[in-house]
Design a protein around this motif. Structure first.
Motif, PDB file in Angstrom:
ATOM      1  N   SER A   1      -1.092  16.802 -15.556  1.00 32.08           N
ATOM      2  CA  SER A   1      -1.283  15.408 -15.143  1.00 32.08           C
ATOM      3  C   SER A   1      -1.544  14.538 -16.376  1.00 32.08           C
ATOM      4  O   SER A   1      -1.980  15.033 -17.407  1.00 32.08           O
ATOM      5  CB  SER A   1      -2.412  15.293 -14.117  1.00 32.08           C
ATOM      6  OG  SER A   1      -3.569  15.858 -14.622  1.00 32.08           O
ATOM      7  N   VAL A   2      -1.203  13.270 -16.245  1.00 35.41           N
ATOM      8  CA  VAL A   2      -1.486  12.314 -17.341  1.00 35.41           C
ATOM      9  C   VAL A   2      -2.116  11.070 -16.745  1.00 35.41           C
ATOM     10  O   VAL A   2      -1.924  10.778 -15.568  1.00 35.41           O
ATOM     11  CB  VAL A   2      -0.202  11.879 -18.135  1.00 35.41           C
ATOM     12  CG1 VAL A   2       0.305  13.010 -18.990  1.00 35.41           C
ATOM     13  CG2 VAL A   2       0.880  11.342 -17.211  1.00 35.41           C
TER      14      VAL A   2
ATOM     15  N   LYS B   1      -6.185   4.801 -15.118  1.00 37.12           N
ATOM     16  CA  LYS B   1      -6.754   5.465 -13.939  1.00 37.12           C
ATOM     17  C   LYS B   1      -5.688   5.897 -12.920  1.00 37.12           C
ATOM     18  O   LYS B   1      -5.962   6.662 -12.016  1.00 37.12           O
ATOM     19  CB  LYS B   1      -7.803   4.573 -13.281  1.00 37.12           C
ATOM     20  CG  LYS B   1      -7.266   3.300 -12.673  1.00 37.12           C
ATOM     21  CD  LYS B   1      -8.384   2.599 -11.910  1.00 37.12           C
ATOM     22  CE  LYS B   1      -8.102   1.208 -11.439  1.00 37.12           C
ATOM     23  NZ  LYS B   1      -6.802   0.781 -11.042  1.00 37.12           N
ATOM     24  N   ASN B   2      -4.479   5.393 -13.099  1.00 28.88           N
ATOM     25  CA  ASN B   2      -3.391   5.772 -12.197  1.00 28.88           C
ATOM     26  C   ASN B   2      -2.798   7.109 -12.689  1.00 28.88           C
ATOM     27  O   ASN B   2      -2.042   7.163 -13.650  1.00 28.88           O
ATOM     28  CB  ASN B   2      -2.345   4.651 -12.242  1.00 28.88           C
ATOM     29  CG  ASN B   2      -1.289   4.797 -11.170  1.00 28.88           C
ATOM     30  OD1 ASN B   2      -1.157   5.872 -10.583  1.00 28.88           O
ATOM     31  ND2 ASN B   2      -0.551   3.743 -10.928  1.00 28.88           N
ATOM     32  N   ILE B   3      -3.211   8.204 -12.044  1.00 28.44           N
ATOM     33  CA  ILE B   3      -2.846   9.542 -12.532  1.00 28.44           C
ATOM     34  C   ILE B   3      -1.463   9.963 -12.014  1.00 28.44           C
ATOM     35  O   ILE B   3      -1.189   9.880 -10.818  1.00 28.44           O
ATOM     36  CB  ILE B   3      -3.896  10.594 -12.066  1.00 28.44           C
ATOM     37  CG1 ILE B   3      -5.305  10.197 -12.517  1.00 28.44           C
ATOM     38  CG2 ILE B   3      -3.538  11.997 -12.554  1.00 28.44           C
ATOM     39  CD1 ILE B   3      -5.511  10.179 -14.017  1.00 28.44           C
TER      40      ILE B   3
ATOM     41  N   GLN C   1       3.301  11.177 -20.854  1.00 27.09           N
ATOM     42  CA  GLN C   1       2.490  10.157 -21.536  1.00 27.09           C
ATOM     43  C   GLN C   1       3.328   8.929 -21.880  1.00 27.09           C
ATOM     44  O   GLN C   1       2.923   7.786 -21.647  1.00 27.09           O
ATOM     45  CB  GLN C   1       1.875  10.744 -22.817  1.00 27.09           C
ATOM     46  CG  GLN C   1       0.660  11.604 -22.512  1.00 27.09           C
ATOM     47  CD  GLN C   1       0.420  12.685 -23.569  1.00 27.09           C
ATOM     48  OE1 GLN C   1       1.203  12.851 -24.514  1.00 27.09           O
ATOM     49  NE2 GLN C   1      -0.655  13.434 -23.403  1.00 27.09           N
TER      50      GLN C   1
ATOM     51  N   ASN D   1      -0.624  20.023  -8.762  1.00 30.80           N
ATOM     52  CA  ASN D   1      -0.117  19.550 -10.047  1.00 30.80           C
ATOM     53  C   ASN D   1      -0.264  20.645 -11.096  1.00 30.80           C
ATOM     54  O   ASN D   1      -1.339  21.234 -11.253  1.00 30.80           O
ATOM     55  CB  ASN D   1      -0.920  18.332 -10.523  1.00 30.80           C
ATOM     56  CG  ASN D   1      -0.614  17.104  -9.683  1.00 30.80           C
ATOM     57  OD1 ASN D   1       0.434  17.020  -9.048  1.00 30.80           O
ATOM     58  ND2 ASN D   1      -1.532  16.142  -9.689  1.00 30.80           N
TER      59      ASN D   1
ATOM     60  N   GLY E   1       1.156  13.138 -11.626  1.00 25.60           N
ATOM     61  CA  GLY E   1       1.125  14.597 -11.577  1.00 25.60           C
ATOM     62  C   GLY E   1       2.519  15.177 -11.761  1.00 25.60           C
ATOM     63  O   GLY E   1       3.521  14.545 -11.393  1.00 25.60           O
TER      64      GLY E   1
ATOM     65  N   LYS F   1       4.321   6.901 -18.759  1.00 28.52           N
ATOM     66  CA  LYS F   1       3.205   6.116 -18.228  1.00 28.52           C
ATOM     67  C   LYS F   1       2.977   4.850 -19.067  1.00 28.52           C
ATOM     68  O   LYS F   1       2.743   3.768 -18.532  1.00 28.52           O
ATOM     69  CB  LYS F   1       1.945   6.999 -18.241  1.00 28.52           C
ATOM     70  CG  LYS F   1       0.844   6.466 -17.390  1.00 28.52           C
ATOM     71  CD  LYS F   1      -0.259   7.479 -17.212  1.00 28.52           C
ATOM     72  CE  LYS F   1      -1.481   6.784 -16.657  1.00 28.52           C
ATOM     73  NZ  LYS F   1      -2.596   7.703 -16.436  1.00 28.52           N
TER      74      LYS F   1
END
Ligand code: MGP
Length: 212
Positions: free
Chosen positions: A211-212, A187-189, A176, A208, A191, A179
Motif C-alpha cells: 500500500s502507498v 491519507k488516501n491509501i 508512489q 493488500n 492498495g 499517487k
C-alpha cells in the motif's frame, strides 16, 4: 518612347508574388511516436454473454496524435453505463487475469466515491492514460501491463495492472509516483492486490500486498 528593357522570366510567367515553396520540416508531418503500441478495449456488460465475449478491442495506436484522436472521439468514462469498462493495455497483452503477462501480476486499485464520478473520474482516468503512454514510472514502466476503469453503481474504480506481484521495487515506484501524479492526499491509501487473490476471493474485499 517605349523602353525595350528585357523582361525577366518571372514576368514571362505573369506572376512575381506567389510564395516560394519551402520544404515542411519533419516536425510538421511526422507524428510523435510512443515508446509502446497500445490497445484500447471496451467492456459492455451484457448478461447474456460471457465475460470474455463482452470484451471488445476498440483500436490501437502508437503515436501521440493517434492517442488524442482516439481519446477525443470516444465517451469519457463518466458517460458510460454501469458495468462498462475501458482498458488500455500494451499491444499483445489482453486485459484479463489469464493473459501470460498478467497471470503473476496484480493491480494498484483506486476506489472512488459516487460523488467522484462527476468531480474526479474523467481527469483521473486521463492522467492514468498519460502516465501509461508517457512511460512515467521510469524503469518501473516496463512492469506496467495496462490500466482499467470500471464504472459501477457502488463506486467507480481505476487500476494500474503490473506483470509480477513479486517485483516489490517496481510496484512501489509505480504506486508512489501514481499517487503523486494524481495529487492524492497522503491519507488516501492505495492498495495493491495480486490477480490471484482477486480472482479467487470469496468476500467483497481482497487483501493488500502493498500500500502507498
Ligand atoms: P470486475 O468487473 O473486475 O469488478 O469483476 P466488479 O464488477 O466491480 O465486481 P467485484 O467482484 O470486484 O465487486 C467482476 C467479475 O467479472 C469477476 O468476478 C469475474 O467474474 C469477471 N472478471 C473480471 N475480470 C477482470 C476478469 C478476468 O480478467 N478474467 C475473467 N475470466 N473474468 C473476469
Amino acid at each position: 518612347m517605349a523602353t525595350s528593357e528585357p523582361r525577366g522570366p518571372e514576368s514571362e510567367e505573369g506572376s512575381n508574388d506567389s510564395p516560394t515553396p519551402v520544404a515542411a520540416s519533419p516536425e510538421q508531418y511526422i507524428k510523435h511516436p510512443l515508446q509502446n503500441r497500445w490497445a484500447l478495449w471496451y467492456f459492455k456488460n451484457d448478461k447474456s454473454k460471457s465475460w470474455t465475449e463482452n470484451l471488445r478491442l476498440i483500436s490501437k495506436f502508437d503515436t501521440v496524435e493517434d492517442f488524442w484522436a482516439l481519446y477525443n472521439h470516444i465517451q469519457k468514462p463518466s458517460k458510460l453505463g454501469y458495468g462498462c469498462d475501458y482498458c488500455l493495455f500494451k499491444d499483445g497483452i489482453k486485459p484479463m487475469w489469464e493473459d501470460d503477462r498478467n497471470k503473476l501480476g496484480g493491480r494498484w486499485l483506486m476506489t472512488l466515491s459516487k460523488q467522484q464520478r462527476h468531480n474526479d473520474l474523467d481527469c483521473y482516468w486521463m492522467e492514468t492514460l498519460l502516465c501509461l503512454i508517457g512511460e512515467s514510472f521510469d524503469e518501473a514502466s516496463e512492469d506496467v501491463c495496462g490500466a482499467v476503469v470500471n464504472v459501477r453503481p457502488k463506486g467507480d474504480k481505476i487500476s494500474i495492472w503490473t506483470g509480477n506481484c513479486q517485483n516489490r521495487d517496481a510496484i512501489m515506484t509505480i504506486g508512489q509516483q501514481y499517487k503523486e501524479r494524481l495529487n492524492l492526499p497522503v491519507k488516501n491509501i492505495l492498495g495493491y492486490q495480486s490477480h490471484d487473490d482477486t480472482s479467487s476471493k470469496s468476500g467483497s474485499t481482497t487483501k493488500n500486498m502493498y500500500s502507498v
